[in-house]
Design an enzyme around this catalytic site. Structure first.
Site, short mmCIF file in Angstrom:
data_model
loop_
_atom_site.label_atom_id
_atom_site.label_comp_id
_atom_site.label_asym_id
_atom_site.label_seq_id
_atom_site.Cartn_x
_atom_site.Cartn_y
_atom_site.Cartn_z
N ASP A 312 -10.80 12.46 82.99
CA ASP A 312 -10.98 11.21 82.26
C ASP A 312 -9.65 10.56 81.93
OD1 ASP A 312 -13.59 10.58 82.25
OD2 ASP A 312 -14.00 11.12 80.16
N ASP A 456 -23.57 19.35 73.59
CA ASP A 456 -24.05 20.63 74.12
C ASP A 456 -25.35 21.08 73.47
OD1 ASP A 456 -22.62 20.91 71.79
OD2 ASP A 456 -21.04 22.13 72.66
#
Lengths: 865, 258
Positions: A312, A456
């Site tokens: 990123d 998550d």
């Protein structure tokens, strides 16, 4: 005559009064403990039991000092009232007798038969239990042995009994008797190494705590004075929260599954294809490199494994590196949804059957996939398999308190016990890294969840809602860097806390479909746990309400408070120590939570009120601390709390001496509470002094045989004592001719084969050789990582787990840490008074020796020096 | 069968593979482990003596025996400076009277191996030799020594074609040991991978490192263990000895059964 000789002998080293005490002690020992002087059991451990030194490890009987009398008295009281090892000793002795008496021995074996049948019953129960709560065998049938009516009536009967026990009103004396009975019960079964003993302790703890809470709700709120009412309701709500967490926690961890590895098909052509995602944003290449090398070299058919570096940061350097090493490089135009967005972007561009995610600093071992993938073959519905996050660098607590690898760290409770406990409820969840996800179900839920900052846990929740199963394999198969400073650690926890609060609001596990009760409880506990900021602050401030404001926030006589509250606290400590002791020592949780409480307070409340806010912050890793320093900024909130507590303490003392006589006990109770809070706050402050860390990469301590060969082709057998990404530390024979600056080759075993690496010796002190690696190519780097960080057994046996938790010992340690915290504050405030503080430290150490010690415990003698 | 000594045969698969060095190393390592191990040389060049600090051109040895009497036996057992026992072959200018000589040697070895708590480490002559058949029959386990070198591939072919079958026929366990390995060399690395692929269970789990200390020990005329305890080769011999003990202890039950 004998006495005269003994006198003479003792007088050689002792003064007259000392000799008298010494000989008296010896005779006392002979009379009381050794019935047959000539009898000596064979085992050394039992031999110890007969000596006073075993029972009073902190008293030096050869030189008894006047103060030791106090130590002995405290120890005797403690041994009689609290300690459990007496029971163990009795057991050992029984066993010995059984061995020496054939008839008794047979009896003993008979008992064992009984135990065996009990164990069989237990196993059968375990199977039943698994089937009841979404077992692993995929059987959806409910057990037919127990009819529905029976179960319903059982629940009703038990509920009535519980309600009776919880609500029955009692006078002080009756309450005391009942609690003593419960207490004795808990202590009695505490050392029984059986699940049933734990369950009994849990039940007792729940009963006592619920009774306490019932009493608090019904009898202790002062409705007459408005401020008292407000304050006491505040405290009550914090206690309600703590009680909820306690109970949910018990349910969550009552029966950890402890899953083993499932085997893969022997035909490797049946093995699925796997994409490995390594997301990165701003981490330096040096941190990411070993992970890529290790991921590349995992043991899996080469045509079925694809490694992708998801950058990123869009850095050219990373793209070049990925190309050189031969892994995929995926970057995207924007950075929406941070890590989750990054993963989803890659998900769309790849096609492997399974996805494995490693944070960019988590170096996987070569065996990761072979150990993890088996379960996907034995469970069709399995969508997620998580392995523990293991850290080879110390976290700020371990680093700043110097307890690395000697005490369980903060994460161990979660990865050692809670996830395994979740697993039996089919609720072990995704932790962002070191996990395998199945592509099908993941795409079904729309990829990694993006609504919250803890993508998550939310992803796992979504997977569970669709009826998928998850698994947890408690074998460390990857290792990474822990957060390197307290402030970074706090930053990470703020994100977790905020994310969990967001999920709790946006996708509350209590509502919605698809989850079983166990899963709802496990998820709820994980989320509610992070709301502990406010209650923790309330507990720290609560005693001040009385000491400063003279407000009766618990409107009851002090005796009744003691009789209800102390057992509630003691039972929860005893039970948690038994259940969690291996993974977190008693009182450490308070320190961890207090250090974070202030910081997670605001984000969690904000997230609860408006869950859309909050962005993903990346945890800083792989940095340096060039000098030791005290982080005033981070520790300010604790310092304020400390100051307030100290003022409260002062007021308390004033009240003690000037206040009415009937308030004395209340004041004392509150003073003890404040002292305890001060200790814990001191611990939190101690962590704020950042220890120095200058090495560029963390060295992992090991102990492995290796070969070192000089350029003259002299080979020596050496011991690898530590390794890092750039260097090695070796212990070599003293007489080996190796000089600094020399180039050598080091041979590391790798399975049946051997791998060698060239290194330059940079230091040679005594037996220890420090060297820098001279790795030329990517292939060499890869081979090196494979032979060190990525060894299958690299992280096995990381910490000696045989050390059991002992609440008293643990309390002593926490007390010492708290004390150290105050010394650190003081030293940093006024360095001039250091000698005075050193003297104080000595006094503190001295005071600690008065606390009871476990029989046979190793005592550092310098404590008394 | 009567209880007898355990016999380890060490044989070079190619000339100069270092079988004598391995024999001496293993025998000394076994002595160090507390076993009553005797190194025995069955090569006519009598070079094993060199590893114990003796003159290889001395005459005394197995080949010079007239009969297998006890008095004669005592004359051919020597000890190195540190007290490690060995039996040289005895230096010979010509090799004659093979049949008679072989018989005496056989008798001598049988006598030596009468005691159960003893261990013989025999440096076998290179295959094939007139002694091959009965020496194989005499051994419990044979370690075939190779070095990573170009002759390796031919040696492996010979091993699988003839040597392994004949050793297995003689009912002894057969292993291949890689000697003088320098894993930092690419060619050695390749040889090692080749051998791991080819041999499977027949590859000894221990390899002996190429080590200058071995050469130095030879120059100083003493066993490697006496020269440098912590050299890698010394430790490799120790590991090899330990592993061989393990292999022999596994074999014991079948022996008593047969």
């Amino acid at each position: 005559m004998l006495l005269v000789e003994q006198w003479r002998y003792a007088r050689q080293s002792l003064s007259r009064p000392q000799t008298v005490i010494h000989l008296l002690g010896l005779y006392l020992e002979t009379c009381c403990f050794v019935s047959d002087v000539n009898y000596r059991p064979a085992q050394s451990q039992t031999e110890d039991i007969y000596s006073l030194r075993y029972w009073f490890p902190h008293v030096d009987f050869t030189r008894i000092k006047p103060a030791d009398v106090i130590r002995i008295v405290i120890q005797v009281v403690w041994l009689i009232l609290f300690n459990q090892s007496t029971a163990q000793v009795a057991e050992t002795l029984d066993h010995q007798h059984a061995q020496s008496h054939p008839v008794k021995g047979r009896l003993q074996r008979g008992k064992n038969k009984l135990l065996l049948s009990l164990r069989r019953w237990q196993k059968a129960y375990g199977r039943l239990h698994q089937r009841l709560f979404h077992g692993l065998d995929q059987s959806t049938k409910l057990p037919t042995q127990i009819s529905g009516t029976f179960r319903v009536s059982l629940v009703i009967v038990i509920s009535i009994v519980i309600a009776f026990v919880v609500t029955i009103p009692m006078e002080a004396a009756e309450q005391a008797v009942m609690l003593l009975f419960f207490w004795a019960l808990a202590l009695w079964v505490r050392d029984v190494n059986k699940r049933s003993a734990l369950i009994l302790m849990v039940i007792v703890s729940i009963l006592v705590s619920t009774r306490y809470l019932y009493w608090r709700v019904t009898q202790t709120i002062n409705w007459d004075v408005p401020m008292d009412t407000a304050l006491s309701l505040t405290l009550l709500s914090a206690e309600l929260y703590a009680w909820t967490i306690l109970i949910l926690g018990y349910i969550q961890t009552i029966w950890p599954l402890q899953r083993h590895v499932a085997s893969l098909p022997s035909d490797t052509s049946e093995w699925p294809s796997i994409d490995i995602f390594i997301p990165t944003y701003n981490e330096p290449l040096a941190v990411v490199r070993p992970t890529i090398y290790a991921a590349k070299t995992m043991d899996w058919p080469a045509d079925k494994i694809n490694v992708y570096l998801l950058d990123d940061g869009k850095r050219a350097e990373f793209a070049r590196f990925a190309k050189e090493v031969g892994v995929g490089y995926i970057a995207r135009a924007d950075n929406t949804h941070a890590k989750a967005g990054n993963l989803n972007h890659a998900l769309a561009k790849t096609s492997g059957d399974y996805i494995t995610i490693f944070d960019c600093d988590h170096i996987p071992t070569r065996s990761f996939l072979q150990l993890a993938m088996g379960w996907f073959f034995s469970d069709e519905k399995l969508a997620l398999l998580q392995t523990p996050h293991h850290f080879f660098s110390p976290d700020p607590f371990e680093k700043n308190l110097s307890v690395f690898r000697s005490k369980p760290n903060e994460g161990e409770l979660f990865y050692g016990l809670i996830q395994d406990g979740n697993d039996i409820w089919n609720a072990s969840f995704f932790c962002g890294s070191c996990a395998v996800l199945k592509r099908g179900p993941l795409e079904e839920i729309g990829g990694i969840a993006v609504e919250t900052v803890t993508e998550d846990a939310h992803t796992a929740l979504k997977l569970h809602r669709l009826g998928n199963t998850s698994a947890y394999l408690n074998i460390p198969q990857a290792a990474g860097l822990a957060t390197e400073s307290l402030s970074a650690h706090i930053g990470q926890r703020i994100r977790w806390a905020r994310g969990m609060a967001q999920i709790f609001r946006l996708d509350n596990p209590f509502w919605g479909r698809g989850l079983n009760l166990g899963q709802r409880i496990c998820y709820a506990n994980a989320m509610l746990y992070f709301l502990n900021g406010l209650p923790r602050m309330i507990f720290v401030l609560a005693p001040l309400a009385f000491l400063l404001l003279h407000s009766y926030i618990v409107f009851a006589p002090a005796v009744m408070i003691a009789l209800y509250a102390i057992p509630h606290i003691v039972h929860s400590y005893l039970t948690n120590s038994k259940n969690q002791g291996k993974f977190r020592h008693s009182f450490w949780a308070e320190m961890y939570e207090t250090a974070l409480a202030w910081y997670i307070l605001r984000p969690t409340i904000v997230a609860l009120i408006s869950p859309e806010h909050g962005k993903f912050n990346v945890t800083q890793k792989g940095g340096n601390t060039p000098n030791k320093f005290f982080d005033w900024e981070v520790s300010t909130p604790y310092l304020v709390l400390v100051a307030m507590s100290l003022i409260g303490f002062g007021f308390g003392l004033w009240r003690l001496f000037t206040g009415p006589a009937d308030e004395v006990l209340t004041v004392v109770l509150n003073l003890v509470w404040v002292l305890y809070n001060l200790t814990i706050l001191g611990g939190a402050a101690a962590v704020a002094e950042e220890a120095k860390q200058v090495r560029r990469s963390n060295r992992v301590q090991v102990n492995r045989p290796v070969t070192i060969e000089t350029q003259s082709e002299h080979a020596y057998a050496a011991e690898l004592i530590d390794f890092s990404e750039q260097g090695l530390g070796l212990k070599v024979p003293t007489d080996c001719l190796i000089e600094e600056g020399q180039l050598v080759t080091v041979t590391l075993p790798e399975g049946p084969s051997l791998r060698t690496f060239t290194a330059q010796v940079v230091s040679h002190r005594g037996q220890v050789l420090g060297m820098m690696l001279q790795l030329q190519s990517h292939a060499e780097h890869q081979a090196y990582i494979r032979a060190t960080f990525a060894r299958a057994d690299a992280w096995v046996g990381w910490r000696d787990e045989s050390v059991v938790d002992r609440p008293i010992q643990s309390f002593r340690e926490v007390m010492a840490i708290g004390f150290r915290g105050y010394l650190r504050i003081a030293n940093n405030l006024v360095p001039r008074f250091k000698p005075f503080f050193d003297w104080l430290e000595k006094v503190g150490r001295k005071l600690r020796t008065y606390l009871p010690y476990y029989p046979g415990e190793k005592v550092e003698r310098d404590l008394q020096a | 069968m009567k209880a007898r000594a355990q016999v380890i045969g060490i044989q070079g698969l190619v000339g100069g593979s270092g079988a004598s060095a391995v024999t001496a190393g293993v025998a000394v390592a076994l002595c160090e482990l507390g076993d009553r191990a005797i190194a025995v040389d069955l090569n006519h060049d009598n070079m094993l003596a060199l590893y114990f600090g003796f003159d290889p051109t001395a005459n005394a040895g197995l080949a010079r025996l007239n009969n297998a009497s006890k008095a004669e036996l005592l004359q051919i057992i020597f000890e190195s400076g540190m007290g490690y026992p060995f039996i040289p072959m005895g230096y010979q200018v010509t090799t004659q009277d093979h049949g008679e000589q072989a018989e005496i040697i056989q008798q001598t070895l049988a006598k030596l191996s009468n005691t159960s708590d003893r261990c013989l480490v025999i440096d076998l002559p290179k295959y094939p030799s007139p002694m091959t058949e009965w020496t194989y029959a005499f051994c419990d386990v044979i370690v075939n020594v190779v070095q990573p070198e170009p002759r390796l591939i031919r040696a492996m072919a010979a091993y699988f074609a003839e040597i392994l079958p004949s050793q297995q026929r003689a009912n002894c366990k057969s292993f291949v040991l890689v000697n003088a390995i320098a894993p930092q060399l690419a060619s050695h690395q390749a040889s090692m991978d080749y051998l791991i692929g080819q041999l499977g269970d027949h590859l000894a789990p221990v390899m002996v490192q190429r080590d200058q200390h071995l050469v130095e020990a030879l120059a100083k005329q003493m066993p490697l263990h006496s020269h440098r305890r912590n050299a890698q080769a010394t430790q490799d011999f120790d590991a090899l000895a330990l592993w061989l003990k393990h292999v022999l202890s596994l074999q014991k039950p079948t022996e008593s059964g047969g």
